[in-house]
Scaffold this active site. Structure first.
Site, mmCIF file in Angstrom:
data_model
loop_
_atom_site.group_PDB
_atom_site.id
_atom_site.type_symbol
_atom_site.label_atom_id
_atom_site.label_comp_id
_atom_site.label_asym_id
_atom_site.label_seq_id
_atom_site.Cartn_x
_atom_site.Cartn_y
_atom_site.Cartn_z
ATOM 1 N N LYS A 1 0.989 -1.131 -0.133
ATOM 2 C CA LYS A 1 -0.022 0.153 -0.212
ATOM 3 C C LYS A 1 0.864 1.293 0.002
ATOM 4 C CE LYS A 1 -3.008 2.604 3.134
ATOM 5 N NZ LYS A 1 -3.718 2.683 4.274
ATOM 6 N N GLU B 1 -8.109 12.106 13.221
ATOM 7 C CA GLU B 1 -7.366 10.999 13.470
ATOM 8 C C GLU B 1 -6.200 11.224 14.872
ATOM 9 O OE1 GLU B 1 -4.229 7.671 11.496
ATOM 10 O OE2 GLU B 1 -5.144 9.358 10.267
ATOM 11 N N GLU C 1 -7.538 -2.309 3.536
ATOM 12 C CA GLU C 1 -7.073 -1.163 3.985
ATOM 13 C C GLU C 1 -6.779 -0.818 5.289
ATOM 14 O OE1 GLU C 1 -6.729 3.594 2.630
ATOM 15 O OE2 GLU C 1 -8.112 2.278 1.553
ATOM 16 N N GLU D 1 -12.171 10.832 -4.083
ATOM 17 C CA GLU D 1 -12.168 10.857 -2.414
ATOM 18 C C GLU D 1 -11.223 11.988 -2.056
ATOM 19 O OE1 GLU D 1 -9.479 7.939 0.372
ATOM 20 O OE2 GLU D 1 -10.642 6.999 -0.861
ATOM 21 N N LYS E 1 -12.148 15.017 0.739
ATOM 22 C CA LYS E 1 -11.367 15.313 2.002
ATOM 23 C C LYS E 1 -11.017 16.678 1.877
ATOM 24 C CE LYS E 1 -9.573 10.649 2.695
ATOM 25 N NZ LYS E 1 -8.360 9.654 2.763
#
Length: 431
Positions: free
Chosen positions: A190, A240, A284, A416, A420
């Site tokens: 990834k 986060e 993911e 995406e 964001k």
């Protein structure tokens, strides 16, 4: 602003008492009654002293503004060494930013710190000198004399003159195709690739006003703002947590896997259910979980991974798994270097993903995807500096990234990162 005036007068009274001409640290804490509507961010932005730093915990329970630097640190390692030299001050906090490269930081021991925890607040002034606290007290009085009254933040009345993406859409498609090819060949599992968008405006952007607007609308986020001087700042509203430490108790999380949000609760719930069931997004997220657990294993006791949740934000929804453990020793340097950058912002294997990013992204990440927060001997907390922007005069650089795995589609990933970036971008188009 009676509370502020009274607190500053109390500080000056303390500074007028006899202070020894010896080296050391002295902390003066003044209780700050929350009787009147004190907007700490507006007060901070009214001052002409730099650096300025603002931080709010994502549940809103803790908020801080810090102003002025007695001493500064270019890495968290330096900051922790300093704190360990002063074990009698377990609650002494050093605030600031760690760059995407965790060996670089902009951290400070502040002259003045206003901190709210729940329904209680404190105004703290710190003296520090390697030669004479008495001399530093004189400088502290001069510092207080420069403080000005609170001014309301201006509106964001902005006219866009130019916009530029790094990379542009063609370059993005080529970058994703290269990444998926590299993944298919087994070199990476990834990689998280980001886009920087430069928005040019006809007039300078007030960074604190942008922070205030984001704080008002982007709920369930950490809010952070650092003004380096009158024109340059870095800010964001991040969902986060990188880590929270209370003595040896450590909490971190894997936030990876994304779908759009919808203002309609029923439609948002359907999107969230799709996210929970989607194999690509679950894969993911689990890659990040496994990487965090592997990195922390040698420095912790048993690692507890909590069941997945959907975190709903204003523009997007994320998969989140919380990870709780206990450190073998209370050490923020271990936390930083084991956790940052996580697979959620860099990729896997971490070092190879970082090399791919450095080689192929057409901009330098600097503070983006680093972390913002504080450390002390007693406790520490940092959020990942996502959904962030760099302000330089009349230019705002917005950052957004997407996790690329086997099967990633360039068009979907572009959408995406648009979603964001919209968390901050829409603030600049509202008035």
């Amino acid at each position: 602003m009676q509370s502020l005036t009274t607190a500053l007068e109390n500080l000056l009274r303390h500074l007028s008492q006899e202070i020894p001409a010896t080296p050391g640290i002295r902390v003066i804490d003044i209780p700050f009654p929350l009787k009147d509507a004190f907007d700490a961010l507006s007060w901070l932005a009214s001052q002409q002293t730099y650096p300025q730093f603002y931080w709010q915990q994502r549940n809103g329970d803790e908020e801080a503004v810090v102003l002025g630097a007695i001493t500064r640190f270019t890495s968290l390692d330096q900051a922790q060494r300093f704190l360990r030299q002063h074990p009698e001050h377990a609650d002494l906090r050093i605030w600031g930013l760690n760059a995407f490269d965790p060996s670089q930081g902009n951290l400070l021991l502040p002259r003045l710190e206003w901190r709210r925890c729940g329904g209680k607040a404190t105004l703290r002034l710190t003296l520090f000198s390697e030669s004479s606290l008495q001399h530093d007290a004189i400088q502290a009085k001069e510092f207080i004399a420069t403080l000005v009254s609170i001014k309301p933040l201006p509106g964001l009345h902005l006219t866009t003159t130019r916009e530029q993406h790094w990379p542009d859409k063609t370059g993005w498609t080529q970058l994703i195709e290269l990444a998926t090819k590299t993944i298919a060949e087994g070199e990476l599992d990834k990689v998280v690739l980001a886009r920087a968008t430069d928005l040019h405006f006809a007039s300078p952007v007030n960074a604190a006003a942008m922070m205030a607007a984001s704080r008002r609308l982007n709920l369930n986020c950490y809010h952070f703002y650092m003004a380096f001087d009158g024109e340059n700042a870095f800010l964001g509203s991040s969902p986060e947590r990188l880590w929270r430490r209370r003595d040896k108790a450590l909490r971190t999380e894997a936030l990876a896997g994304t779908v759009a949000n919808n203002p309609d609760d029923k439609q948002a719930q359907q999107l969230g259910e799709w996210l929970m069931a989607d194999d690509k997004n679950q894969r993911e997220n689990m890659l990040v979980v496994e990487d965090i657990c592997q990195r922390l294993q040698a420095d912790t006791q048993t690692l507890d991974v909590l069941p997945p949740q959907v975190l709903r934000l204003r523009k997007v929804q994320h998969l989140r798994r919380c990870i709780w453990t206990s450190l073998n020793k209370a050490d923020d340097v271990i936390c930083l270097h084991q956790l940052q950058p996580t697979a959620a912002v860099a990729g896997l294997p971490r070092d190879l993903a970082r090399q791919f990013i450095a080689r192929h992204e057409p901009f330098t990440r600097e503070w983006y995807a680093g972390s913002a927060g504080y450390l002390s001997l007693q406790q520490s907390e940092f959020c990942v500096s996502l959904r962030s922007a760099k302000i330089s005069g009349n230019v705002v650089r917005l950052y957004a990234g997407a996790g690329i795995v086997r099967g990633s589609d360039p068009e979907q990933e572009w959408q995406e990162i648009d979603n964001k970036a919209a968390g901050l971008r829409t603030l600049l188009q509202m008035e």
